[in-house]
Design a protein around this motif. Structure first.
Motif, PDB file in Angstrom:
ATOM      1  N   GLY A 212       0.822  -1.195   0.000  1.00  0.00           N
ATOM      2  CA  GLY A 212       0.000   0.000   0.000  1.00  0.00           C
ATOM      3  C   GLY A 212       0.856   1.245   0.000  1.00  0.00           C
ATOM      4  N   LEU A 213       0.175   2.382  -0.198  1.00  0.00           N
ATOM      5  CA  LEU A 213       0.854   3.672  -0.174  1.00  0.00           C
ATOM      6  C   LEU A 213       0.442   4.441   1.067  1.00  0.00           C
ATOM      7  N   GLU A 214       1.364   5.179   1.603  1.00  0.00           N
ATOM      8  CA  GLU A 214       1.082   6.019   2.763  1.00  0.00           C
ATOM      9  C   GLU A 214       1.762   7.354   2.536  1.00  0.00           C
ATOM     10  N   PHE A 215       1.070   8.428   2.856  1.00  0.00           N
ATOM     11  CA  PHE A 215       1.630   9.762   2.666  1.00  0.00           C
ATOM     12  C   PHE A 215       1.656  10.489   4.002  1.00  0.00           C
ATOM     13  N   TYR A 216       2.791  11.036   4.377  1.00  0.00           N
ATOM     14  CA  TYR A 216       2.845  11.914   5.532  1.00  0.00           C
ATOM     15  C   TYR A 216       4.060  12.811   5.405  1.00  0.00           C
ATOM     16  N   ASN A 217       3.901  14.049   5.846  1.00  0.00           N
ATOM     17  CA  ASN A 217       4.973  15.045   5.807  1.00  0.00           C
ATOM     18  C   ASN A 217       5.590  15.175   4.416  1.00  0.00           C
ATOM     19  N   GLY A 218       4.760  15.066   3.384  1.00  0.00           N
ATOM     20  CA  GLY A 218       5.273  15.233   2.039  1.00  0.00           C
ATOM     21  C   GLY A 218       6.054  14.058   1.517  1.00  0.00           C
TER      22      GLY A 218
ATOM     23  N   ASN B  58      10.657  15.169   4.331  1.00  0.00           N
ATOM     24  CA  ASN B  58      10.987  14.732   2.974  1.00  0.00           C
ATOM     25  C   ASN B  58      12.217  15.444   2.440  1.00  0.00           C
ATOM     26  N   VAL B  59      12.383  16.718   2.791  1.00  0.00           N
ATOM     27  CA  VAL B  59      13.547  17.479   2.331  1.00  0.00           C
ATOM     28  C   VAL B  59      14.814  16.982   3.033  1.00  0.00           C
ATOM     29  N   ALA B  60      14.685  16.622   4.304  1.00  0.00           N
ATOM     30  CA  ALA B  60      15.851  16.116   5.044  1.00  0.00           C
ATOM     31  C   ALA B  60      16.367  14.834   4.412  1.00  0.00           C
ATOM     32  N   ILE B  61      15.468  13.920   4.059  1.00  0.00           N
ATOM     33  CA  ILE B  61      15.900  12.682   3.414  1.00  0.00           C
ATOM     34  C   ILE B  61      16.483  12.974   2.037  1.00  0.00           C
ATOM     35  N   ALA B  62      15.833  13.870   1.302  1.00  0.00           N
ATOM     36  CA  ALA B  62      16.336  14.234  -0.025  1.00  0.00           C
ATOM     37  C   ALA B  62      17.713  14.886   0.049  1.00  0.00           C
TER      38      ALA B  62
END
Length: 875
Positions: free
Chosen positions: A5-11, A360-364
């Motif tokens: 499945g897909l899950e979306f949180y914090n972008g 998401n930006v931190a991981i990117a």
């Protein structure tokens, strides 16, 4: 993985399911189950763990400045000229660097290897994969070698371009090396690019004539020059320009240069002041560069003085791209050394996230952003089904059509997240990896505190926001909604109150800085009375009261800016390098207390992070003797009450293989002084003063253990000996315990930057044990420091504020063997015992945090309670 499945949180898009790889290529991702049978031996059960893109380092010198540091191992800088675009980092890349495997163990798989920053133009850079290849050569490590690797090669016009890379540097480094100024450096840039522009113009004219049908015999040889051809490609936008650049003055100058000669800039590196001038970056020719920055490495020279831990957050909010980079060590005229911390590049993203960078930006910032910045976003940095599969199959050699992923038990942004396997080219890189089990709550990104006001102040005050605390004017300060309270006993940290549910959250009442009641509201609030004007209430929101921490390991309190002599106490004399000035006398020992400088930003930042005292020895380079001191990090001057709890703590020295004299000579001097036993050495020999020896090598530590026994036999007293640094101390855990020698481990994550400490115990996933766990197995008193004591590492004054995070990291790496209380002890009371702090001078300050306890990365320090000073400082 987990249920599909897909899950979306914090972008962030999170796919729960399976992933199918073929020769390192993603063929499918997120399917419930693949519709064809896969042999069991080919199935790797991730058991619900995280699978993330490869971690990418946009700024590395590993291989060129290889570890351990040996004569001839530093090929990062050339000192033959200020601008040398014809040099290439690949020509110095050592395939035997110990950095590679250690960095892979942290999830790092791909790195851009840059020349150093001694030159305005240091040379060309190359992207490498870190894994060993069957060929064992430098060339086989390069990812997408540019066609210009050999002068006889030329690109196929029908094929996709391959990016080239080049290193530039502004500011202090080239100015210092070439005894010039910023004006000289910019002239070197303009002169070099003018030569390249003239060559480009001749080439363009040649091509125009050829296209017009002019005969080859008339045209002659195509105009080219190996010295300038790389800069010509810069002007043709075929090269990613990476520029070491800190301050606004240099950023602005380089942006003007890019517009003058019309070339784009891929990244500004270090880039400490980019957050102050986002509009300047946006004026760069071709669009704004990314900012490759640190999460904390700062204030080591003027250029880094206005650093802000909120820079990543601020830049992102201004629409700019951020890349996090591991901090380098500095040696040999300001060159950068590789990978001392690149194993923990992910930790840089974690700290940026804790300070407000979106998840998401931190991981990117350590995956897709650096991949895109180095022109490799078509193949690395993402998790995508069939990522350029057709293109790779058609046009790339089998060696290059690969992808890399890493697996971790914790969420990538959870403190201490450690890979359990790393794949490069589809090949698992960790043999029998050790898995440190982590709490279930670490499977999601940690909650973080709000730092919006602090970020605004960083810009408002031009990078130097006020750091002093506000002292409560109330007689009573009441802390409400407390989850737990911990205090220091004589030998350890113990819990004295804990709330098991939200309804049980307690209170602590302090009067004139001293706790007078803690526990339930019903018990403590009646003490306060009803005079609201004399009461300050602080809501900890489920937070904690903990003992304050003690920092040791750098000249904190003796420096404001490490590399600016006018802001430091200075380095004391090495008695074995030359005769000491006669005016000093024969028995005088330098006291660190005499050189203390209060109010440094590093000290105040430490205070605001719960480190209220520090012990500092005189600053030195090699062999030395000096007397340490204990001071308050929050005090404004030495004569302030309780600013100097203990003027003299212990006698400090260092034994190192990098000194001007031999190790045996250093030991001989120490033996003679202890046998003669005059002054402070008499106190050591009689057991009245602790001897602290900075030493990493196991052989030298073994000699010190023998020396201790020898001196004890002569004088008949027990000598209190503490080993500091102690990278190889795990090899002598049994012997240290038998000799009753305490150990301060610093840093807690060792790195073999020199030969004398090459036998480190790296910890998970490479080894089950760490230096700390090994020592604790033998009941040795252990203290911790977040900084190293190697002569190659710049003083880590800035890292004092991160002591609590490193203490927390110890807990997370221990598989439940080290409690929060024990880790707090290692960062406070154990250090006091090991560094000669008297009973009267022991720190009794307390730290109040919201959102968790002091070792919780989600928490934020909001107050310091000081019973000794009879104050409560509120932030």
């Amino acid at each position: 993985m987990q249920q599909s499945g897909l899950e979306f949180y914090n972008g962030t898009e999170v796919v729960r399911g399976d992933i199918l790889l073929d020769r390192g290529i993603i063929l499918d991702i997120g399917s419930p189950r693949f519709k064809f049978t896969i042999p069991k031996r080919w199935v790797w059960d991730a058991r619900g763990r995280w699978l993330t893109p490869r971690i990418v380092d946009l700024h590395s010198h590993m291989g060129d400045s290889s570890s351990p540091e040996l004569s001839g191992s530093d090929d990062g800088n050339s000192f033959k000229g200020i601008a040398q675009p014809w040099l290439r980092s690949v020509d110095g890349l050592n395939t035997h660097d110990d950095s590679y495997q250690l960095s892979i163990a942290g999830g790092l798989t791909t790195a851009l290897i840059l020349p150093g920053s001694a030159n305005a133009i240091g040379g060309q850079a190359y992207v490498i994969k870190l894994r060993k290849t069957a060929e064992r050569s430098t060339s086989s490590m390069i990812l997408e070698p540019p066609y210009q690797m050999n002068s006889s090669s030329s690109p196929d016009p029908s094929s996709s371009p391959r990016w080239r890379h080049i290193k530039h540097a502004c500011g202090e480094n080239p100015s210092r090396v070439y005894d010039g100024t910023r004006m000289d450096t910019l002239w070197a840039f303009r002169k070099s690019y003018k030569e390249a522009a003239k060559l480009k113009q001749r080439q363009d004219e040649f091509c125009s004539k050829a296209e017009a049908g002019q005969f080859v015999e008339e045209l002659g040889e195509f105009p080219d020059d190996l010295q300038w051809e790389a800069l010509v490609d810069v002007l043709r936008s075929r090269v990613k320009v990476n520029t070491h650049c800190y301050e606004a003055v240099d950023l602005d100058a380089f942006v003007r240069l890019s517009n003058e000669f019309k070339f784009p800039v891929a990244a500004f590196h270090h880039a400490h002041e980019t957050y102050l001038v986002p509009e300047v970056l946006k004026r760069t020719y071709g669009g704004p560069p990314v900012s490759a920055i640190f999460s904390g490495f700062s204030r080591y020279k003027r250029e880094s003085y206005r650093f802000s831990e909120f820079a990543a957050k601020i830049l992102t909010e201004n629409g700019l791209i951020v890349v996090m980079k591991a901090w380098d060590i500095l040696h040999v005229v300001q060159s950068d050394h590789a990978a001392i911390n690149s194993r923990y590049l992910l930790h840089e993203a974690q700290q940026a996230y804790y300070h407000g960078l979106p998840e998401n930006v931190a991981i990117a910032s350590v995956t897709s952003n650096p991949a895109e910045a180095m022109g490799m976003g078509h193949r690395i940095g993402y998790m995508k089904k069939g990522m350029d599969v057709c293109y790779l199959f058609k046009l790339c050699t089998p060696l290059l059509k690969k992808y890399v992923r890493r697996l971790g038990r914790s969420h990538p942004l959870a403190l201490g997240a450690t890979p359990i396997q790393v794949f490069i080219d589809g090949i698992a890189q960790l043999e029998n990896p050790v898995v440190a089990e982590k709490p279930d709550e670490l499977q999601r990104a940690p909650k973080v505190s709000n730092f919006d006001e602090e970020a605004r102040n960083a810009v408002k005050y031009d990078g130097l926001p006020p750091l002093t605390a506000t002292e409560s004017s109330s007689g009573f300060v009441v802390f409400i909604n407390i989850k737990d309270v911990l205090f220091k006993s004589l030998t350890s940290v113990v819990g004295d109150f804990v709330a098991h549910t939200e309804d049980d959250l307690g209170v602590l009442v302090a009067r004139n800085g001293k706790p007078v009641c803690w526990g339930s509201r019903e018990t403590c609030l009646p003490i306060v009375g009803t005079k609201d004007s004399d009461i300050t209430v602080v809501d900890l929101q489920g937070g904690s009261i903990s003992p304050a921490l003690l920092f040791y390991g750098s000249p904190l309190g003796l420096q404001h800016i490490t590399l600016e002599p006018s802001t430091t106490d200075g380095v004391i004399h090495d008695p074995l390098s030359s005769d000491a000035p006669s005016i000093l006398g024969n028995s005088t020992l330098i006291r660190a207390a005499d050189g203390l400088q209060y109010g440094s930003r590093d000290a105040l930042m430490a205070y605001r992070s719960g480190v209220t005292t520090a012990i500092t020895a005189p600053e030195h380079n090699q062999f030395f003797f000096g007397l340490g001191t204990c001071f308050s990090t929050g005090a404004s001057h030495k004569l302030e009450p309780n600013a100097l709890p203990q003027e003299i703590t212990a006698l400090h020295t260092a034994i190192t293989y990098n000194a001007a004299s031999s190790v045996s000579t250093q030991i001989s001097v120490l033996r003679r002084l202890l046998l003669e036993a005059n002054g402070a050495f008499s106190k050591v020999a009689s057991g009245q003063m602790t001897l602290v020896v900075e030493v990493g090598n196991a052989d030298a530590i073994a000699t010190l253990i023998s020396l201790k026994k020898e001196i004890e036999a002569v004088h008949g007293n027990v000598i209190h000996l503490t080993i500091a640094g102690a990278a190889e101390s795990h090899l002598l855990a049994k012997e240290l315990a038998e000799a009753n020698v305490g150990v301060i481990v610093g840093p807690i994550h060792p790195f073999p930057d020199s030969w004398e400490i090459r036998r480190i115990l790296p910890g998970p996933p490479l080894s089950k044990e760490t230096t700390i766990s090994k020592l604790l197995d033998y009941n040795i008193t252990v203290g911790i420091s977040p900084v190293g004591l190697s002569k190659f590492v710049p003083p880590g004054n800035w890292n004092a504020q991160n002591l609590r995070l490193y203490a927390a990291w110890i807990v997370l790496d221990s598989n439940g063997r080290i409690s929060t209380e024990k880790a707090l002890s290692m960062a406070s009371i154990n250090l006091e015992m090991l560094l000669g702090v008297s009973t009267e001078a022991k720190n009794i300050d307390l730290v109040a945090t919201i959102g968790g306890n002091l070792l919780d990365e989600s928490s934020k320090v909001v107050a310091i309670l000081s019973p000794r000073s009879k104050t409560v400082d509120i932030f």
